[in-house]
Enzyme design. Structure first.
Site, PDB file in Angstrom:
ATOM      1  N   GLU A   1      11.272 -10.012 -42.657  1.00 49.56           N
ATOM      2  CA  GLU A   1      10.178 -10.907 -42.262  1.00 49.56           C
ATOM      3  C   GLU A   1      10.493 -11.634 -40.957  1.00 49.56           C
ATOM      4  OE1 GLU A   1       7.986  -9.668 -43.895  1.00 49.56           O
ATOM      5  OE2 GLU A   1       7.136 -11.237 -45.156  1.00 49.56           O
TER       6      GLU A   1
ATOM      7  N   THR B   1       0.843 -11.483 -37.827  1.00 51.81           N
ATOM      8  CA  THR B   1       1.323 -12.744 -38.400  1.00 51.81           C
ATOM      9  C   THR B   1       1.883 -13.647 -37.306  1.00 51.81           C
ATOM     10  OG1 THR B   1       1.848 -11.620 -40.450  1.00 51.81           O
ATOM     11  CG2 THR B   1       2.901 -13.733 -40.121  1.00 51.81           C
TER      12      THR B   1
HETATM   13  N1  HSE Z   1       3.080 -17.619 -45.014  1.00 49.22           N
HETATM   14  C1  HSE Z   1       2.904 -16.616 -44.008  1.00 49.22           C
HETATM   15  C2  HSE Z   1       1.852 -17.111 -43.028  1.00 49.22           C
HETATM   16  C3  HSE Z   1       2.458 -15.358 -44.676  1.00 49.22           C
HETATM   17  O1  HSE Z   1       0.844 -17.628 -43.496  1.00 49.22           O
HETATM   18  O2  HSE Z   1       2.026 -16.970 -41.835  1.00 49.22           O
HETATM   19  C4  HSE Z   1       2.264 -14.197 -43.766  1.00 49.22           C
HETATM   20  O3  HSE Z   1       1.718 -13.113 -44.519  1.00 49.22           O
END
Ligand code: HSE
Length: 310
Positions: free
Chosen positions: A131, A184
């Site tokens: 991630e 993202t």
């Molecule tokens: N918590 C992360 C965001 C998740 O909202 O950026 C990304 O899928």
């Protein structure tokens, strides 16, 4: 054992109010990875199907980055390598935890092939490195539910403390994925760096309410708590027809509706399967009547998470 196939489910992160801390696993979609031991140390990706444009360079792909983090933690005790074939069903940039499914499946598979030195919960820290590579931040709200299944809460990142939450069996999710890509990393950049005390109070009240509502099976409380005053107001601007889709879900009886992860997918929770199906149809109508391609999924919550398959 020299070869293994692994499945890891797609996930809905944030769940409205729990930005970067809450998530749950979906039953109907996920990624599969086939992993084979090789004679010499080193990682290789021989095939990626189902999604174009993902890197096969092991230093750039989230799956191999996560595996490398796992191997590094063992101080090079493993004197063989691994070859991977990735079969993607979770589209990159969908908001359904695409990078997390690959990272979760990858670390679960390698952990199994090297004699299971780690528990599933311990594997979260390695999957998080995937991630970090994908979005710049090692968030765990997708990888934790993808590995563990169900609903998870990251109570703390430092030290990492993942809580597996109780939730009612009768709970369904409807998801619409409008066919546009939102990275993202971009969707994180547009968020405000600071929030007001008023918004913080609203948000942590809702996180507590959601955890309690899930534990008690109090559907009204789950619905009231699915409110996000931090990310949704900003990110919804990136999602065509977000407000129309949300309104259509609530009109069909959704408990609540918000953005899945960083979008553009939108999710709604409901108590009954029929309601969830009707919401799926309503989502479809909103997008198709505006000539925007959109995929719809209706699913249970996946209670198992990543698993070895045949
Ligand atoms: N918590 C992360 C965001 C998740 O909202 O950026 C990304 O899928």
């Amino acid at each position: 054992m020299d070869q293994i196939n692994v499945f890891a489910p797609a996930t809905v992160a944030n769940v409205g109010c729990g930005f970067d801390v809450m998530g749950f696993a979906i039953e109907s979609i996920g990624d599969e990875i086939s992993i084979k031991k090789t004679g010499k140390p080193g990682l290789k990706i021989t095939e990626i199907t189902g999604c174009e444009g993902l890197p096969t360079d092991p230093e750039k792909n989230v799956a191999t980055i996560a595996i490398q983090a796992l191997l590094d933690s063992l101080n090079n005790k493993i004197d063989y390598g691994f070859e991977l074939k990735l079969s993607k069903n979770v589209m990159a940039g969908s908001g359904l935890g695409s990078s997390a499914s690959s990272s979760a499946a990858a670390v679960l598979g390698v952990n199994e092939l090297i004699g299971k030195p780690y528990s599933k919960k311990e594997l979260v820290q390695f999957a998080m490195e995937g991630e970090r590579a994908a979005s710049g931040l090692p968030h765990a709200d997708n990888v934790a539910p993808s590995l563990l299944g169900g609903f998870t809460l990251v109570r703390s990142y430092n030290p990492l403390d993942i809580i597996e939450l109780d939730y009612p069996k009768e709970l369904y999710v409807s998801i619409v994925h409008p066919q546009i890509e939102v990275k993202t990393s971009d969707s994180k950049k547009i968020l405000k760096r600071e929030i007001t005390l008023k918004d913080a109070i609203t948000q942590w009240g809702n996180v507590g309410g959601l955890v309690s509502g899930l534990a008690k099976g109090d559907y009204g409380l789950i619905g009231r708590s699915l409110e996000d005053v931090i990310a949704e107001p900003v990110r919804s601007m990136l999602i065509p027809l977000f407000h129309e889709a949300k309104e259509s879900a609530l009109n069909e009886g959704a408990l609540g509706c918000s953005i899945s992860g960083s979008g553009p997918s939108i999710f709604a929770l409901s108590k009954y399967k029929n309601t969830a199906k009707n919401i799926g149809e309503a989502f479809k109508n909103v997008y198709h009547s505006n000539e925007i391609e959109a995929n719809v999924y209706v699913s249970n919550i996946n209670p198992i998470g990543a698993e070895i398959i045949k």
